[in-house]
Design a protein around this motif. Structure first.
Motif, PDB file in Angstrom:
ATOM      1  N   UNK A  58       3.038   2.063  -0.063  1.00 40.57           N
ATOM      2  CA  UNK A  58       3.695   0.770  -0.257  1.00 40.57           C
ATOM      3  C   UNK A  58       3.106  -0.300   0.661  1.00 40.57           C
ATOM      4  N   UNK A  59       2.810   0.085   1.901  1.00 38.73           N
ATOM      5  CA  UNK A  59       2.252  -0.882   2.848  1.00 38.73           C
ATOM      6  C   UNK A  59       0.871  -1.366   2.389  1.00 38.73           C
ATOM      7  N   UNK A  60       0.013  -0.434   2.003  1.00 38.02           N
ATOM      8  CA  UNK A  60      -1.341  -0.819   1.580  1.00 38.02           C
ATOM      9  C   UNK A  60      -1.282  -1.720   0.336  1.00 38.02           C
ATOM     10  N   UNK A  61      -0.471  -1.328  -0.630  1.00 41.13           N
ATOM     11  CA  UNK A  61      -0.381  -2.146  -1.848  1.00 41.13           C
ATOM     12  C   UNK A  61       0.244  -3.505  -1.541  1.00 41.13           C
ATOM     13  N   UNK A  62       1.229  -3.530  -0.662  1.00 37.57           N
ATOM     14  CA  UNK A  62       1.856  -4.807  -0.290  1.00 37.57           C
ATOM     15  C   UNK A  62       0.820  -5.747   0.308  1.00 37.57           C
ATOM     16  N   UNK A  63      -0.026  -5.223   1.199  1.00 34.41           N
ATOM     17  CA  UNK A  63      -1.034  -6.082   1.834  1.00 34.41           C
ATOM     18  C   UNK A  63      -2.025  -6.615   0.800  1.00 34.41           C
ATOM     19  N   UNK A  64      -2.474  -5.735  -0.089  1.00 32.77           N
ATOM     20  CA  UNK A  64      -3.444  -6.158  -1.100  1.00 32.77           C
ATOM     21  C   UNK A  64      -2.827  -7.200  -2.033  1.00 32.77           C
ATOM     22  N   UNK A  65      -1.594  -6.970  -2.447  1.00 36.01           N
ATOM     23  CA  UNK A  65      -0.954  -7.874  -3.412  1.00 36.01           C
ATOM     24  C   UNK A  65      -0.576  -9.203  -2.756  1.00 36.01           C
ATOM     25  N   UNK A  66      -0.081  -9.150  -1.523  1.00 36.27           N
ATOM     26  CA  UNK A  66       0.255 -10.405  -0.846  1.00 36.27           C
ATOM     27  C   UNK A  66      -0.982 -11.273  -0.654  1.00 36.27           C
TER      28      UNK A  66
END
Lengths: 164, 112
Positions: A58-66
């Protein structure tokens, strides 16, 4: 070569019950990112990942998407959709994130170096951690600009050895 | 952003009543912290025990809050859950904050 998603699965995840590969599409907003992350968690639920593993995904995807919402779509394009495709292979979870916003500066993602930690409070960094976290936690990070599309591939080396 | 603010042992204790400090609420978090801090001059303990997700925007918002309070007041962090602790450690920002495992430890630690 089998088509992805129709490969023989382990007994735990038969092709009929496997959520993989999955696609999630959403528009460029921070609220939509939150919702998309909730959907990713749901899609991954059948894997029974450890809570820690799920938090890292979730953290990795959150960073990429943000990053996409804040930079690629700094000028909003209302009808554009961001897509996350997730797949589960022997070496982990693979994600491809596609958007049609602006390209990364110089056509490549930031190096994501560690932010210097200043001794002076007023000089402490308030940003620039996102790509550091992505590069630290994800593997095989690959960004390509293809025509008007940004395509970011990455892998998380979790949920390994799921096939007998 | 929902918080509870109270004074305890000469600290202003701000407890977040939200599970996420992410990009969607980072600005709201900063505004909320400014409001919570405006009437007083105490050091602030931020109780994060209900927070189970933080991203780099949320981390940046906490750093911004510390910078806003400095130099006269400090921001002390308490009750970080494992995923929050991980983001602080990975980015090495754990080295710039006073961090206590629980609110109780933060309250007594400062008076030890």
């Amino acid at each position: 070569m089998h088509k992805q998603g129709t490969m023989t699965r382990s007994t735990a995840l038969s092709p009929e019950t496997s959520p993989f590969p999955f696609d999630i599409r959403f528009n460029s907003s921070k609220a939509a990112v939150r919702q998309a992350l909730a959907e990713v968690r749901q899609e991954l639920a059948p894997l029974g990942l450890d809570i820690e593993e799920l938090q890292i995904v979730e953290l990795v995807l959150a960073e990429a998407l943000n990053n996409i919402v804040e930079h690629a779509y700094a000028q909003p394009v209302p009808d554009d959709m961001i897509t996350i495709c997730g797949d589960h292979r022997a070496n982990g979870l693979h994600f491809r994130i596609v958007d049609r916003g602006g390209a990364m500066p110089d056509g490549k993602p930031p190096l994501g170096n560690t932010q210097p930690i200043s001794a002076e409070i007023e000089d402490l960094p308030e940003g620039g951690f996102g790509w550091f976290l992505i590069r630290d936690l994800a593997k095989d990070v690959c960004y390509r600009r293809i025509g008007t599309e940004n395509r970011l591939d990455l892998r998380l080396a979790i949920a390994l050895d799921w096939r007998e | 952003m929902e918080v509870s603010v109270k004074t305890e042992a000469d600290f202003c204790v701000v407890a977040l009543r939200e599970q996420r400090i992410d990009a969607a609420v980072a600005l709201d978090f900063k505004d909320t912290m400014r409001q919570a801090a405006q009437d007083g001059d105490q050091n602030i303990i931020l109780d994060l025990s209900e927070v189970t997700f933080i991203d780099s925007s949320g981390l940046g918002a906490i750093v911004a809050t510390m910078k806003f309070l400095a130099p006269d007041r400090s921001l002390i962090l308490a009750g970080m859950t494992a995923p929050v602790d991980r983001v602080f450690k990975l980015t090495r920002m754990d080295s710039v904050f006073a961090i206590f495992p629980t609110l109780g430890a933060a309250l007594s630690g400062q008076h030890a």
